[in-house]
Design an enzyme around this catalytic site. Sequence first.
Site, PDB file in Angstrom:
ATOM      1  N   ASP A 125      -1.084   1.306  -4.103  1.00  0.00           N
ATOM      2  CA  ASP A 125      -1.986   0.318  -4.697  1.00  0.00           C
ATOM      3  C   ASP A 125      -3.328   0.928  -5.064  1.00  0.00           C
ATOM      4  O   ASP A 125      -4.262   0.216  -5.423  1.00  0.00           O
ATOM      5  CB  ASP A 125      -2.172  -0.888  -3.779  1.00  0.00           C
ATOM      6  CG  ASP A 125      -2.872  -0.549  -2.479  1.00  0.00           C
ATOM      7  OD1 ASP A 125      -2.838   0.616  -2.068  1.00  0.00           O
ATOM      8  OD2 ASP A 125      -3.461  -1.470  -1.866  1.00  0.00           O
ATOM      9  N   SER A 178       0.814  -1.209   0.000  1.00  0.00           N
ATOM     10  CA  SER A 178       0.000   0.000   0.000  1.00  0.00           C
ATOM     11  C   SER A 178       0.853   1.267   0.000  1.00  0.00           C
ATOM     12  O   SER A 178       1.610   1.511  -0.920  1.00  0.00           O
ATOM     13  CB  SER A 178      -0.953  -0.044   1.199  1.00  0.00           C
ATOM     14  OG  SER A 178      -1.904   0.980   1.141  1.00  0.00           O
ATOM     15  N   ASP A 193      -2.383   6.282  -3.544  1.00  0.00           N
ATOM     16  CA  ASP A 193      -1.226   5.641  -2.919  1.00  0.00           C
ATOM     17  C   ASP A 193      -0.744   4.502  -3.812  1.00  0.00           C
ATOM     18  O   ASP A 193      -1.225   4.325  -4.939  1.00  0.00           O
ATOM     19  CB  ASP A 193      -1.553   5.164  -1.497  1.00  0.00           C
ATOM     20  CG  ASP A 193      -2.544   4.017  -1.470  1.00  0.00           C
ATOM     21  OD1 ASP A 193      -3.285   3.846  -2.462  1.00  0.00           O
ATOM     22  OD2 ASP A 193      -2.586   3.285  -0.460  1.00  0.00           O
ATOM     23  N   ASP A 236      -5.799   2.324  -3.483  1.00  0.00           N
ATOM     24  CA  ASP A 236      -7.046   2.188  -2.731  1.00  0.00           C
ATOM     25  C   ASP A 236      -7.275   3.375  -1.795  1.00  0.00           C
ATOM     26  O   ASP A 236      -8.255   3.408  -1.061  1.00  0.00           O
ATOM     27  CB  ASP A 236      -7.114   0.868  -1.969  1.00  0.00           C
ATOM     28  CG  ASP A 236      -6.053   0.716  -0.891  1.00  0.00           C
ATOM     29  OD1 ASP A 236      -5.165   1.590  -0.782  1.00  0.00           O
ATOM     30  OD2 ASP A 236      -6.098  -0.291  -0.148  1.00  0.00           O
TER      31      ASP A 236
END
Length: 449
Positions: free
Chosen positions: A244, A103, A242, A246
């Site tokens: 990834d 992440s 960010d 999400d």
Amino acid sequence: MAKKLFGTDGIRGTANKWPMTAENALQIGAAAGRYFRNDGSNGHRVVIGKDTRLSGYMFENALTAGLTSTGMNVLLLGPIPTPAVGLLTTSMRADVGIMISASHNPHHDNGIKFFGPDGFKLSDAAEAEIEALIAGDILPVQPNNIGRAKRIDDGRFRYAERLKSTFPHGMRLDGLKVVIDCANGAAHRVAPEVLWELGAEVIPVGVSPNGFNINEGCGSTNTRAAAETIVAHGAHVGICLDGDADRIMIIDEKGVVADGDQIMALFATRWAAQGRLAHDTLVATVMSNLGLENFLESKGLHLKRTAVGDRHVVSEMRSGGYNLGGEQSGHIVMTDYGTTGDGLAAGLQFLAAMIETGAPASALARNFDTVPQMLKNVRFNDGQDPLGAASVKSAITAAETAVQGRGRILIRKSGTEPLIRVMAECDDDGLLTQVVDGIVAEISAVTAA
């Protein structure tokens, strides 16, 4: 059993150190294969996505080896946002989806997140069962039952079409100049493409991943580059994702950042006015600002708080039938459109609000006055329990007494890093600093001992 591998968001750690080693990833893949291939047939599928970290190649191969050794067929999506994995797990009729990502963490970290066949993250019970299998002997299948692996080249295009379908039909972004910061991460291709296809003039930032620069000086946790780009180009708005994709932070035309609380406030009030907000309720975590709660109450809306972590938000949303939730950190969950936080989907909803209202980003991103909040992190070593120390407990009790009726104190361990997070809110800035610094000092003394 007590979970050792799984934290608040899957398994995470430094690459090539336990638990994020290739050997362990192979065992994790084999255990997941055994768990989901529960009828002995060879028709079971798993989709695997990843972000742009160099170590993603290693974990992708290790997980594939473990999964195929237990008879699972693996569909490799390549670099793709986390919400796309949730989507494609269901649309491709897979038994499980796996996202390889840490992440917002730096490149040297990585992680493994699991999604069930419904596209939602696995329950604690399912993770505990997989962990129990990892601790035991995992028998491989017979040679003729070994699974196959196949690369899927159009995963991001499928996701892009789903994203565009969440945008109001017939609406375009013509005339909007949008800065999109992809954090050199998983959305570095799909996010600019979607915005361009909807008609925006796109100014990309953080779209040159090299395996090491994910989240480095860019993205939702470091918005300075995007803010400077907005001002320099006279852009109307910025969307910061960010690693990834999400999470999201919105930056207005003046370069000012709006966090998840402000974005959720906007969506909640707009959806309520349109009759779309289920049960007139927003779900957020204990970290969300008191100002958000006060704002919603003033509009006749409700806030339900959960423990930190988007999985807890989603769990509450599913059990209560709510359709909007998220975190101050930028996870925005809209179950009308997806199964997990989706930064780009949230960004499109914000852009739609700009088009529909004709208001600038600065007007839409400032919905309430925040109660002064301070958050500091204290790192601790493995084996330490700073929060169990008598001196720390005493400091926390004293701080809670000091802010009673004027704010609140929240102390917790991070679920993804060896950090104690010390957060407080108070209407008195001086008192706020005093109580946070006092608790941090006591925790630091314990960790240094």
